[in-house]
Design a protein around this motif. Structure first.
Motif, short mmCIF file in Angstrom:
data_model
loop_
_atom_site.label_atom_id
_atom_site.label_comp_id
_atom_site.label_asym_id
_atom_site.label_seq_id
_atom_site.Cartn_x
_atom_site.Cartn_y
_atom_site.Cartn_z
N LEU A 45 -1.89 -3.35 6.20
CA LEU A 45 -3.21 -2.80 6.49
C LEU A 45 -3.03 -1.37 6.99
O LEU A 45 -1.94 -1.02 7.47
CB LEU A 45 -3.91 -3.62 7.57
CG LEU A 45 -4.21 -5.09 7.25
CD1 LEU A 45 -4.73 -5.79 8.50
CD2 LEU A 45 -5.20 -5.18 6.12
N PRO A 46 -4.06 -0.54 6.91
CA PRO A 46 -3.91 0.82 7.43
C PRO A 46 -3.44 0.85 8.89
O PRO A 46 -2.64 1.70 9.27
CB PRO A 46 -5.30 1.42 7.28
CG PRO A 46 -5.91 0.66 6.15
CD PRO A 46 -5.37 -0.74 6.28
N SER A 47 -3.90 -0.11 9.69
CA SER A 47 -3.56 -0.08 11.11
C SER A 47 -2.51 -1.11 11.52
O SER A 47 -2.14 -1.18 12.69
CB SER A 47 -4.83 -0.33 11.94
OG SER A 47 -5.34 -1.62 11.64
#
Length: 114
Positions: free
Chosen positions: A48-50
């Motif tokens: 995920l991006p984070s």
């Protein structure tokens, strides 16, 4: 890592589960761990991006979150020839030095210990 031409059926099972997770989710790695009671936890790579987690760290986290106090074995299915140091450390944190650690190719064949 442990390497053997004849695997314990329970170790073969976690390799199969890891292969299934990798294929089903279309991720780079699949992993499965077996706790002290024989329960298994299966995961794929999280991207995920984070949040980025390897499949093995995700499976170990799932085991801990479910109340496991020890690991008997862990399996990773990957194209990679080696496991990341942090992945090995996560297994050793919960399973100690006696936990079986298996690395297999996407076809399920064990890779040589490195």
């Amino acid at each position: 890592m442990t390497q053997s031409t004849e695997l314990d059926p329970e170790d073969r099972k976690i390799i199969t589960l890891a292969r299934s997770a990798r294929a089903r989710n279309g991720v780079a790695e699949g992993a499965a761990v077996r706790d002290e009671t024989g329960r298994t936890y299966v995961a794929g790579t999280v991207e995920l991006p984070s949040l980025k987690l390897s499949a093995l760290r995700t499976a170990v986290a799932m085991a801990v979150a479910s109340g496991a106090t020890s690991l008997e074995a862990a399996a990773v299915v990957s194209e990679s020839a080696v496991l990341a140091e942090g992945d090995v450390a996560a297994v050793r944190d919960l399973g100690g030095p006696g936990a079986v650690l298996l690395l297999a190719s996407p076809s399920g064949e064990l890779k040589p210990a490195s």
